[in-house]
Design an enzyme around this catalytic site. Structure first.
Site, mmCIF file in Angstrom:
data_model
loop_
_atom_site.group_PDB
_atom_site.id
_atom_site.type_symbol
_atom_site.label_atom_id
_atom_site.label_comp_id
_atom_site.label_asym_id
_atom_site.label_seq_id
_atom_site.Cartn_x
_atom_site.Cartn_y
_atom_site.Cartn_z
ATOM 1 N N CYS A 110 0.816 -1.229 0.000
ATOM 2 C CA CYS A 110 0.000 0.000 0.000
ATOM 3 C C CYS A 110 0.845 1.272 0.000
ATOM 4 C CB CYS A 110 -0.928 -0.010 1.202
ATOM 5 S SG CYS A 110 -1.868 -1.527 1.337
ATOM 6 N N HIS A 254 -2.956 6.745 2.844
ATOM 7 C CA HIS A 254 -3.503 5.436 2.474
ATOM 8 C C HIS A 254 -4.820 5.244 3.231
ATOM 9 C CE1 HIS A 254 -3.996 1.352 1.514
ATOM 10 N NE2 HIS A 254 -3.636 0.862 2.685
ATOM 11 N N ASN A 284 -10.325 -0.070 1.158
ATOM 12 C CA ASN A 284 -8.871 -0.106 0.997
ATOM 13 C C ASN A 284 -8.546 -0.721 -0.366
ATOM 14 O OD1 ASN A 284 -6.147 -0.748 1.057
ATOM 15 N ND2 ASN A 284 -6.183 -1.630 3.107
#
Ligand code: ACO
Length: 328
Positions: A110, A254, A284
């Site tokens: 990520c 993120h 996500n």
């Protein structure tokens, strides 16, 4: 010398999946998911990763007013490529006709978009002129839909940007703690090999039992790492840039959990309003979160000239990365 973002693009699949949809196959609730993560919906698709990547790339090129043939380099970031080889970047290069570009992928989970920007910055210093970064993730392909603690978190998306060299500064802080690798991983599918003992094969199971090809996560461990990593990465990137977190106009973090963003904001002493948040809509999407956010801000006219922007990500590795640049 730093980075100028010439254009951004993204691709968000049409299919919207609500929290309620998960209650049909795992023991969960809309209330738990919203309260513990901030997620209401996410996009899930069977569209291949390379198709999403190509769409985001084309939109970024169009926004930048740059032709595919002008690109010298394409860096793709993904943990969910359709193929183990070739790289996603090579497939994108072929499909958009970027015949003068070299192309490869990086996997920094990520945090990978920030890693890719940092890498692009080094290439630009060495004479490369136009670089395309594409972060594309079909996390649905590597999600274990029997594991309620992870399956509700993930979505599919792609984000991209075209960059060139700039006189304004760019600073980054990247980090890695491989001793935490076991707390977030997805093991490759393995073929049986008739030539070696099973015992030898078992050695790759160092991280413990988990479904082949699916994400395993110790959520609490990653949560603790994430909060510390976010403030460290942003603070150190700011120091190198010659500014302070309080001077940042906008932070694109993120999107793993709204509580992580809230806690990091508190640790940094910044108002939550300074942080771009779209986790409620998309969940996500690993390395795609930050470039999708940048594209949404760009298209909303919020990347205004002179704005100091911070980007920060963390994820499997465990890795983290933060960077700071000024919008031209
Ligand atoms: N619905 C209902 N209950 C659930 C669910 C669910 N979907 N998931 C877990 N629970 C339960 C657990 O079983 C546990 O029950 P128990 O107390 O009876 O054992 C309880 O809820 C609390 O579980 P925790 O794991 O402590 O929940 P937490 O508040 O930590 O939230 C979460 C879990 C959302 C995963 C959180 O830990 C988190 O966000 N961690 C970080 C995730 C992250 O940042 N990932 C980064 C990168 S991801 C990538 O790289 C692709």
């Amino acid at each position: 010398m730093g980075i100028r973002i010439l254009g951004t693009g993204s691709y968000l699949p049409e299919n919207i999946v609500t929290n309620e949809d998960y209650t049909k196959f795992v023991d969960t609730s809309d209330e738990w998911i919203v309260k513990r993560t901030g997620i209401h919906r996410r996009r899930i698709t069977e569209t291949p990763t390379f198709v999403m990547a190509e769409a985001a790339a084309r939109r970024a090129l169009e926004d930048a007013g740059v032709s595919a043939e002008e690109l010298d380099l394409i860096i793709c970031t993904t943990v969910s490529n359709d193929y183990m080889t070739p790289s996603l970047a090579c497939v994108v290069q072929g499909r958009i006709g970027a015949k003068n570009a070299i192309a490869y992928d990086i996997n920094a989970a990520c945090a990978a978009f920030v890693y890719a920007l940092d890498m692009a910055n080094m290439y630009l210093k060495n004479g490369y002129r136009k670089i395309l970064i594409v972060s594309a993730e079909s996390l649905s392909k590597i999600t274990d839909y029997t594991d309620r603690s992870t399956c509700v978190l993930f979505g599919d998306a792609a984000g991209a940007c075209v960059v060139e060299a700039s006189d304004r500064p760019f600073a980054s802080c990247l980090g890695c703690d491989g001793t935490g690798a076991h707390s977030l991983f997805a093991r490759q599918h393995r073929n049986e090999i008739p030539l070696v003992e099973l015992q030898e094969l078992a050695e790759v199971d160092q991280f413990g039992p988990a479904r082949d090809g699916a994400i395993y996560m110790d959520g609490r461990e990653v949560y603790k790492f994430a909060v510390g990593a976010m403030s460290k990465a942003l603070t150190e990137a700011c120091e190198k840039f010659g500014t302070a977190p309080a001077e940042l106009d906008l932070i694109v973090p993120h999107q793993a959990n709204i509580r992580i963003i809230q806690t990091a904001a508190k640790e940094l002493g910044l108002p939550l309003e300074r942080f771009f948040v779209n986790i409620g809509e998309y969940g996500n999407t690993s390395s795609a979160c930050i470039p999708v956010g940048l594209d949404q801000l760009n298209r909303a006219g919020k990347l205004t000239s002179g704005a100091k922007v911070g980007l920060v990500g963390f994820g499997a590795g465990l890795v983290y990365g933060g960077c700071v640049f000024e919008v031209e």
